[in-house]
Design a protein around this motif. Structure first.
Motif, PDB file in Angstrom:
ATOM      1  N   GLY A 168       0.878  -0.900   0.341  1.00 43.88           N
ATOM      2  CA  GLY A 168      -0.050  -0.131   0.031  1.00 43.88           C
ATOM      3  C   GLY A 168       1.148   1.474   0.061  1.00 43.88           C
ATOM      4  N   ILE A 169       2.228   0.855  -0.888  1.00 40.32           N
ATOM      5  CA  ILE A 169       3.192   2.500  -0.624  1.00 40.32           C
ATOM      6  C   ILE A 169       3.124   2.881  -1.953  1.00 40.32           C
ATOM      7  CG2 ILE A 169       4.035   1.725   1.577  1.00 40.32           C
ATOM      8  CD1 ILE A 169       6.218   0.347   0.102  1.00 40.32           C
ATOM      9  N   LYS A 170       3.526   3.505  -2.396  1.00 38.86           N
ATOM     10  CA  LYS A 170       3.924   4.628  -3.540  1.00 38.86           C
ATOM     11  C   LYS A 170       5.895   4.168  -4.058  1.00 38.86           C
ATOM     12  CE  LYS A 170      -0.302   6.193  -4.187  1.00 38.86           C
ATOM     13  NZ  LYS A 170      -1.416   7.540  -4.068  1.00 38.86           N
ATOM     14  N   THR A 171       5.280   4.393  -5.266  1.00 38.77           N
ATOM     15  CA  THR A 171       6.585   4.774  -5.675  1.00 38.77           C
ATOM     16  C   THR A 171       6.738   5.918  -5.804  1.00 38.77           C
ATOM     17  OG1 THR A 171       6.704   2.432  -6.722  1.00 38.77           O
ATOM     18  CG2 THR A 171       8.356   3.505  -7.273  1.00 38.77           C
ATOM     19  N   VAL A 172       8.191   6.458  -5.838  1.00 37.56           N
ATOM     20  CA  VAL A 172       9.027   7.963  -5.552  1.00 37.56           C
ATOM     21  C   VAL A 172      10.129   8.260  -6.197  1.00 37.56           C
ATOM     22  CG1 VAL A 172       9.088  10.854  -4.626  1.00 37.56           C
ATOM     23  CG2 VAL A 172       7.079   8.471  -3.572  1.00 37.56           C
TER      24      VAL A 172
END
Length: 392
Positions: A189-193
Protein backbone atom coordinates in the motif's frame (compact mmCIF):
# COMPACT_ATOMS: atom_id res chain seq x y z
CA UNK A 1 19.19 -32.08 -10.27
CA UNK A 2 15.91 -33.67 -9.24
CA UNK A 3 15.15 -35.94 -12.22
CA UNK A 4 11.54 -36.60 -11.17
CA UNK A 5 10.51 -32.93 -11.26
CA UNK A 6 12.66 -32.00 -14.25
CA UNK A 7 11.17 -34.86 -16.27
CA UNK A 8 7.60 -33.90 -15.32
CA UNK A 9 8.16 -30.20 -15.99
CA UNK A 10 9.71 -30.79 -19.42
CA UNK A 11 6.88 -33.18 -20.29
CA UNK A 12 4.21 -30.61 -19.34
CA UNK A 13 6.00 -27.59 -20.82
CA UNK A 14 4.58 -25.84 -23.89
CA UNK A 15 4.94 -22.42 -25.51
CA UNK A 16 1.31 -21.81 -24.54
CA UNK A 17 2.08 -22.40 -20.87
CA UNK A 18 5.10 -20.09 -21.11
CA UNK A 19 2.88 -17.37 -22.57
CA UNK A 20 0.35 -18.06 -19.81
CA UNK A 21 3.08 -17.68 -17.16
CA UNK A 22 4.18 -14.30 -18.55
CA UNK A 23 0.59 -13.18 -19.00
CA UNK A 24 -0.34 -13.90 -15.39
CA UNK A 25 2.77 -12.05 -14.16
CA UNK A 26 1.89 -9.02 -16.31
CA UNK A 27 -1.69 -9.05 -15.07
CA UNK A 28 -0.67 -9.30 -11.41
CA UNK A 29 1.98 -6.60 -11.77
CA UNK A 30 -0.05 -4.28 -13.98
CA UNK A 31 2.93 -4.13 -16.38
CA UNK A 32 4.98 -6.69 -18.26
CA UNK A 33 8.40 -7.70 -16.92
CA UNK A 34 11.09 -5.94 -18.97
CA UNK A 35 13.70 -8.57 -18.14
CA UNK A 36 13.61 -12.07 -19.61
CA UNK A 37 11.50 -14.60 -17.74
CA UNK A 38 12.93 -18.10 -17.89
CA UNK A 39 10.65 -20.82 -19.20
CA UNK A 40 11.70 -23.08 -16.33
CA UNK A 41 12.21 -23.06 -12.60
CA UNK A 42 15.43 -24.44 -11.11
CA UNK A 43 15.04 -27.78 -9.32
CA UNK A 44 17.52 -28.43 -6.51
CA UNK A 45 17.79 -31.12 -3.86
CA UNK A 46 17.26 -30.67 -0.14
CA UNK A 47 20.90 -31.66 0.28
CA UNK A 48 21.96 -28.75 -1.92
CA UNK A 49 19.62 -26.45 0.03
CA UNK A 50 21.38 -27.51 3.25
CA UNK A 51 24.74 -26.57 1.71
CA UNK A 52 23.35 -23.15 0.76
CA UNK A 53 22.01 -22.51 4.25
CA UNK A 54 25.19 -23.74 5.95
CA UNK A 55 27.37 -21.45 3.84
CA UNK A 56 25.03 -18.48 4.34
CA UNK A 57 24.88 -18.93 8.10
CA UNK A 58 28.68 -19.16 8.28
CA UNK A 59 29.08 -15.99 6.19
CA UNK A 60 26.53 -14.10 8.30
CA UNK A 61 28.26 -15.18 11.52
CA UNK A 62 31.62 -14.02 10.17
CA UNK A 63 30.19 -10.63 9.19
CA UNK A 64 28.67 -10.21 12.65
CA UNK A 65 32.14 -10.53 14.22
CA UNK A 66 33.76 -7.89 12.00
CA UNK A 67 34.57 -4.63 13.81
CA UNK A 68 32.39 -1.68 12.76
CA UNK A 69 35.49 0.28 11.69
CA UNK A 70 36.34 -2.41 9.11
CA UNK A 71 32.90 -2.11 7.55
CA UNK A 72 33.13 1.70 7.60
CA UNK A 73 36.23 1.49 5.38
CA UNK A 74 34.04 0.11 2.60
CA UNK A 75 32.08 3.37 2.25
CA UNK A 76 33.56 5.86 -0.25
CA UNK A 77 33.97 9.25 1.43
CA UNK A 78 31.79 10.94 -1.18
CA UNK A 79 28.96 8.44 -0.55
CA UNK A 80 28.71 8.52 3.24
CA UNK A 81 25.16 9.07 4.52
CA UNK A 82 24.41 10.31 8.08
CA UNK A 83 22.64 8.29 10.81
CA UNK A 84 24.06 4.86 10.05
CA UNK A 85 22.46 1.77 11.62
CA UNK A 86 23.84 -1.24 13.50
CA UNK A 87 22.63 -3.76 10.94
CA UNK A 88 21.05 -3.81 7.48
CA UNK A 89 17.35 -4.52 6.93
CA UNK A 90 18.13 -6.68 3.90
CA UNK A 91 20.76 -9.28 3.15
CA UNK A 92 21.05 -11.03 -0.20
CA UNK A 93 23.66 -13.59 -1.13
CA UNK A 94 24.44 -15.08 -4.56
CA UNK A 95 25.80 -18.58 -5.13
CA UNK A 96 26.85 -20.18 -8.40
CA UNK A 97 25.73 -23.80 -8.86
CA UNK A 98 29.05 -25.49 -9.52
CA UNK A 99 30.88 -28.82 -9.67
CA UNK A 100 33.81 -29.25 -7.29
CA UNK A 101 37.14 -30.89 -8.17
CA UNK A 102 35.89 -34.13 -6.60
CA UNK A 103 32.76 -34.09 -8.74
CA UNK A 104 30.24 -32.92 -6.11
CA UNK A 105 27.58 -30.36 -7.00
CA UNK A 106 28.00 -27.47 -4.59
CA UNK A 107 27.33 -23.75 -4.21
CA UNK A 108 30.12 -21.22 -4.59
CA UNK A 109 29.72 -17.67 -3.29
CA UNK A 110 29.62 -15.08 -6.07
CA UNK A 111 28.46 -11.92 -4.37
CA UNK A 112 26.56 -10.52 -1.39
CA UNK A 113 24.62 -7.32 -0.78
CA UNK A 114 22.64 -5.56 1.91
CA UNK A 115 20.28 -4.21 -0.71
CA UNK A 116 16.71 -5.21 -1.53
CA UNK A 117 16.31 -7.35 -4.61
CA UNK A 118 13.02 -8.42 -6.23
CA UNK A 119 11.34 -9.54 -3.00
CA UNK A 120 7.72 -8.87 -3.98
CA UNK A 121 8.19 -10.12 -7.53
CA UNK A 122 9.87 -13.39 -6.58
CA UNK A 123 7.05 -14.45 -4.26
CA UNK A 124 4.48 -13.78 -6.98
CA UNK A 125 6.74 -15.51 -9.53
CA UNK A 126 6.92 -18.66 -7.38
CA UNK A 127 3.14 -18.64 -6.89
CA UNK A 128 2.58 -18.16 -10.63
CA UNK A 129 4.79 -21.14 -11.51
CA UNK A 130 2.57 -23.19 -9.16
CA UNK A 131 -0.60 -21.91 -10.85
CA UNK A 132 0.61 -22.91 -14.32
CA UNK A 133 2.22 -26.18 -13.14
CA UNK A 134 0.17 -27.34 -10.11
CA UNK A 135 2.51 -30.26 -9.30
CA UNK A 136 5.10 -27.69 -8.14
CA UNK A 137 2.95 -26.88 -5.10
CA UNK A 138 4.25 -29.98 -3.32
CA UNK A 139 7.79 -28.54 -3.24
CA UNK A 140 7.03 -24.82 -2.97
CA UNK A 141 8.44 -22.49 -0.33
CA UNK A 142 6.58 -23.39 2.91
CA UNK A 143 6.25 -19.70 3.89
CA UNK A 144 2.68 -18.60 3.15
CA UNK A 145 1.86 -15.46 1.17
CA UNK A 146 0.34 -13.90 4.29
CA UNK A 147 3.41 -14.55 6.45
CA UNK A 148 5.65 -13.22 3.69
CA UNK A 149 3.53 -10.08 3.39
CA UNK A 150 3.48 -9.52 7.17
CA UNK A 151 7.27 -9.83 7.38
CA UNK A 152 7.83 -7.26 4.64
CA UNK A 153 5.14 -4.92 5.96
CA UNK A 154 6.57 -4.98 9.48
CA UNK A 155 10.04 -4.27 8.10
CA UNK A 156 9.25 -1.59 5.51
CA UNK A 157 6.09 0.13 6.74
CA UNK A 158 6.49 -0.53 10.47
CA UNK A 159 4.05 1.46 12.60
CA UNK A 160 3.69 4.28 10.08
CA UNK A 161 0.74 5.04 7.85
CA UNK A 162 1.60 3.58 4.41
CA UNK A 163 1.11 7.02 2.83
CA UNK A 164 4.15 8.24 4.82
CA UNK A 165 6.31 5.42 3.44
CA UNK A 166 7.72 5.44 -0.09
CA UNK A 167 9.69 3.17 -2.38
CA UNK A 168 12.45 5.49 -3.62
CA UNK A 169 14.07 5.02 -7.03
CA UNK A 170 15.56 7.19 -9.73
CA UNK A 171 13.29 7.32 -12.83
CA UNK A 172 11.44 4.16 -11.67
CA UNK A 173 9.41 3.82 -14.85
CA UNK A 174 12.67 3.29 -16.79
CA UNK A 175 14.05 0.60 -14.48
CA UNK A 176 14.03 -3.06 -15.48
CA UNK A 177 12.69 -3.88 -12.02
CA UNK A 178 9.56 -1.71 -12.47
CA UNK A 179 7.23 -4.73 -12.12
CA UNK A 180 8.65 -5.34 -8.64
CA UNK A 181 7.87 -1.73 -7.68
CA UNK A 182 4.29 -2.22 -8.85
CA UNK A 183 3.90 -5.49 -6.93
CA UNK A 184 5.43 -3.88 -3.82
CA UNK A 185 2.86 -1.07 -4.03
CA UNK A 186 0.03 -3.62 -4.23
CA UNK A 187 1.49 -5.72 -1.39
CA UNK A 188 2.21 -2.91 1.08
CA UNK A 189 0.00 0.00 0.00
CA UNK A 190 2.95 2.37 -0.51
CA UNK A 191 3.83 4.58 -3.48
CA UNK A 192 6.90 4.49 -5.71
CA UNK A 193 8.48 7.95 -5.93
CA UNK A 194 11.26 9.24 -8.15
CA UNK A 195 14.14 10.94 -6.34
CA UNK A 196 13.62 14.01 -8.54
CA UNK A 197 10.08 14.39 -7.10
CA UNK A 198 11.13 14.45 -3.42
CA UNK A 199 10.78 17.89 -1.80
CA UNK A 200 12.89 19.05 1.14
CA UNK A 201 11.75 21.56 3.77
CA UNK A 202 14.22 21.93 6.61
CA UNK A 203 14.97 18.40 7.80
CA UNK A 204 11.65 17.02 6.47
CA UNK A 205 11.04 15.30 3.15
CA UNK A 206 7.75 15.39 1.22
CA UNK A 207 6.12 14.08 -1.95
CA UNK A 208 2.87 14.77 -3.80
CA UNK A 209 0.43 11.95 -3.05
CA UNK A 210 -2.77 12.41 -5.09
CA UNK A 211 -2.14 16.19 -5.08
CA UNK A 212 -1.63 16.13 -1.31
CA UNK A 213 1.66 17.40 0.15
CA UNK A 214 2.66 14.33 2.22
CA UNK A 215 5.53 13.86 4.66
CA UNK A 216 7.94 10.99 4.07
CA UNK A 217 8.85 9.22 7.31
CA UNK A 218 10.32 5.94 6.00
CA UNK A 219 12.15 5.27 2.73
CA UNK A 220 12.31 1.79 1.20
CA UNK A 221 15.45 2.64 -0.74
CA UNK A 222 15.99 1.16 -4.18
CA UNK A 223 18.42 3.82 -5.45
CA UNK A 224 21.92 2.58 -6.30
CA UNK A 225 23.59 5.56 -4.70
CA UNK A 226 26.99 5.39 -6.41
CA UNK A 227 25.31 5.47 -9.84
CA UNK A 228 23.71 8.90 -9.32
CA UNK A 229 26.91 10.73 -10.28
CA UNK A 230 26.75 9.09 -13.71
CA UNK A 231 23.37 10.63 -14.57
CA UNK A 232 23.92 13.82 -16.59
CA UNK A 233 22.14 17.01 -15.50
CA UNK A 234 20.40 15.29 -12.59
CA UNK A 235 18.52 17.86 -10.51
CA UNK A 236 17.18 16.97 -7.06
CA UNK A 237 16.15 18.94 -3.98
CA UNK A 238 17.44 16.24 -1.69
CA UNK A 239 20.96 14.86 -1.43
CA UNK A 240 21.48 11.52 0.35
CA UNK A 241 24.43 12.96 2.26
CA UNK A 242 22.30 15.63 3.95
CA UNK A 243 20.90 15.30 7.45
CA UNK A 244 17.16 14.54 7.17
CA UNK A 245 14.45 13.38 9.53
CA UNK A 246 13.66 10.05 7.90
CA UNK A 247 14.19 6.34 8.57
CA UNK A 248 16.01 4.42 5.85
CA UNK A 249 14.96 0.86 5.00
CA UNK A 250 17.79 -0.03 4.51
CA UNK A 251 20.39 2.62 5.23
CA UNK A 252 22.37 3.47 2.04
CA UNK A 253 25.74 2.91 3.75
CA UNK A 254 25.01 -0.82 3.89
CA UNK A 255 25.11 -1.02 0.09
CA UNK A 256 28.87 -0.57 0.41
CA UNK A 257 29.48 -2.34 3.71
CA UNK A 258 27.95 -5.66 2.58
CA UNK A 259 29.49 -5.95 -0.86
CA UNK A 260 32.45 -7.35 -2.79
CA UNK A 261 34.56 -5.49 -0.22
CA UNK A 262 33.94 -8.39 2.19
CA UNK A 263 34.89 -11.24 -0.13
CA UNK A 264 38.63 -11.27 0.74
CA UNK A 265 37.70 -11.39 4.46
CA UNK A 266 35.44 -14.47 4.33
CA UNK A 267 36.46 -18.11 4.74
CA UNK A 268 34.40 -21.21 3.94
CA UNK A 269 34.69 -24.18 1.60
CA UNK A 270 31.99 -22.60 -0.56
CA UNK A 271 33.69 -19.17 -0.64
CA UNK A 272 36.23 -18.84 -3.49
CA UNK A 273 39.50 -17.22 -2.47
CA UNK A 274 39.52 -13.48 -3.16
CA UNK A 275 42.11 -10.70 -2.88
CA UNK A 276 42.08 -6.94 -3.15
CA UNK A 277 43.94 -6.14 -6.37
CA UNK A 278 46.69 -4.23 -4.56
CA UNK A 279 47.26 -7.26 -2.27
CA UNK A 280 47.29 -9.96 -4.97
CA UNK A 281 50.14 -12.36 -4.07
CA UNK A 282 52.89 -13.29 -6.52
CA UNK A 283 52.32 -17.04 -6.10
CA UNK A 284 48.80 -16.81 -7.57
CA UNK A 285 48.13 -16.81 -11.32
CA UNK A 286 45.87 -14.15 -12.83
CA UNK A 287 44.36 -16.64 -15.28
CA UNK A 288 42.62 -18.38 -12.37
CA UNK A 289 40.81 -15.22 -11.26
CA UNK A 290 38.00 -12.87 -12.26
CA UNK A 291 38.54 -9.11 -11.90
CA UNK A 292 35.67 -7.20 -10.28
CA UNK A 293 35.31 -3.53 -9.37
CA UNK A 294 34.02 -3.03 -5.83
CA UNK A 295 31.36 -0.53 -6.77
CA UNK A 296 29.43 -1.76 -9.78
CA UNK A 297 25.98 -3.16 -10.35
CA UNK A 298 24.50 -5.94 -12.51
CA UNK A 299 27.83 -7.31 -13.62
CA UNK A 300 29.19 -4.10 -15.17
CA UNK A 301 32.95 -3.78 -15.19
CA UNK A 302 33.63 -7.49 -14.56
CA UNK A 303 36.55 -8.95 -16.54
CA UNK A 304 36.55 -12.74 -16.86
CA UNK A 305 40.07 -12.88 -18.30
CA UNK A 306 42.26 -10.22 -16.68
CA UNK A 307 45.86 -9.79 -17.83
CA UNK A 308 48.86 -8.15 -16.20
CA UNK A 309 48.49 -5.28 -18.72
CA UNK A 310 44.89 -4.70 -17.63
CA UNK A 311 45.57 -4.86 -13.88
CA UNK A 312 48.73 -2.75 -14.12
CA UNK A 313 46.81 0.04 -15.84
CA UNK A 314 44.32 0.33 -12.96
CA UNK A 315 45.19 3.31 -10.76
CA UNK A 316 42.82 2.69 -7.81
CA UNK A 317 43.72 -0.95 -7.20
CA UNK A 318 42.18 -0.88 -3.72
CA UNK A 319 38.77 -0.53 -5.42
CA UNK A 320 39.06 -3.87 -7.26
CA UNK A 321 39.15 -7.50 -6.20
CA UNK A 322 40.33 -10.67 -7.86
CA UNK A 323 38.07 -13.63 -7.13
CA UNK A 324 39.05 -17.22 -7.95
CA UNK A 325 37.10 -18.53 -10.93
CA UNK A 326 34.43 -21.12 -10.33
CA UNK A 327 32.99 -23.54 -12.86
CA UNK A 328 29.23 -23.22 -13.25
CA UNK A 329 27.92 -26.65 -14.12
CA UNK A 330 25.37 -26.95 -16.98
CA UNK A 331 22.81 -29.03 -15.09
CA UNK A 332 19.40 -27.78 -16.13
CA UNK A 333 18.12 -29.68 -19.15
CA UNK A 334 15.74 -27.99 -21.57
CA UNK A 335 13.29 -29.62 -23.98
CA UNK A 336 15.98 -29.71 -26.71
CA UNK A 337 18.35 -31.75 -24.51
CA UNK A 338 20.61 -28.71 -24.07
CA UNK A 339 21.70 -27.51 -20.64
CA UNK A 340 21.70 -24.19 -18.80
CA UNK A 341 23.86 -22.98 -15.94
CA UNK A 342 22.42 -21.10 -13.00
CA UNK A 343 23.00 -19.15 -9.85
CA UNK A 344 20.69 -18.60 -6.93
CA UNK A 345 20.22 -15.55 -4.72
CA UNK A 346 18.88 -16.01 -1.20
CA UNK A 347 16.66 -13.13 -0.08
CA UNK A 348 16.83 -12.42 3.65
CA UNK A 349 15.36 -9.68 5.82
CA UNK A 350 17.03 -8.59 9.04
CA UNK A 351 14.75 -7.16 11.70
CA UNK A 352 16.39 -4.66 14.02
CA UNK A 353 15.98 -6.71 17.20
CA UNK A 354 16.91 -10.08 15.67
CA UNK A 355 20.34 -11.66 16.03
CA UNK A 356 20.11 -13.31 12.61
CA UNK A 357 18.20 -12.56 9.40
CA UNK A 358 15.15 -14.49 8.15
CA UNK A 359 15.18 -16.21 4.75
CA UNK A 360 12.05 -15.18 2.83
CA UNK A 361 12.49 -16.27 -0.78
CA UNK A 362 15.01 -16.97 -3.53
CA UNK A 363 15.80 -15.64 -6.97
CA UNK A 364 17.27 -17.79 -9.72
CA UNK A 365 19.13 -16.75 -12.85
CA UNK A 366 19.72 -19.14 -15.76
CA UNK A 367 22.05 -18.78 -18.73
CA UNK A 368 23.79 -20.50 -21.58
CA UNK A 369 26.34 -17.66 -21.83
CA UNK A 370 29.74 -17.28 -20.15
CA UNK A 371 28.39 -14.91 -17.53
CA UNK A 372 25.35 -15.62 -15.35
CA UNK A 373 23.55 -12.33 -15.76
CA UNK A 374 20.27 -11.73 -17.57
CA UNK A 375 21.92 -8.97 -19.66
CA UNK A 376 24.49 -11.40 -21.10
CA UNK A 377 22.13 -14.07 -22.42
CA UNK A 378 21.91 -15.26 -25.99
CA UNK A 379 18.68 -13.89 -27.42
CA UNK A 380 17.62 -17.07 -29.23
CA UNK A 381 18.16 -19.53 -26.35
CA UNK A 382 15.58 -21.03 -23.99
CA UNK A 383 15.82 -21.90 -20.29
CA UNK A 384 17.55 -18.53 -19.68
CA UNK A 385 16.71 -15.43 -17.67
CA UNK A 386 15.08 -14.79 -14.31
CA UNK A 387 13.84 -17.88 -12.49
CA UNK A 388 12.93 -19.31 -9.08
CA UNK A 389 14.32 -22.37 -7.30
CA UNK A 390 12.26 -25.24 -5.91
CA UNK A 391 13.80 -27.70 -3.44
CA UNK A 392 12.66 -31.28 -3.20
Amino acid sequence: MIPKYRKQFNKEFSDEKYSQLKGILAKKGGIEPTFRISESPIFLTKEFESKLIDASESIISQIKTLPAEILQKAIPDNCRVPNDTDKPHFFTIDFGICRSENGAIEPQLIELQAFPSLYAFQKVYEETYCEVYPFLSEIRNPMSHETFKNHLKELIVGDENPENVILLEIFPEKQKTAIDFSLTEKLLGIKTVCLTKVKKEGLKLYYENDEKHTEIKRIYNRVIFDELDNIPDLKTEFDFREEVDVKWITHPNWFFKISKFLLPLLKHQFVPKSYFLHEFPEHESLENFVLKPLFSFAGSGVNLNPTIEITSAIKDKENYILQRKVNYEPLFEDINREFSKAEIRLLYIWRENDEYPILLENLGRMTKAAMVNVDFNKKDAIWIGSSNAFFG
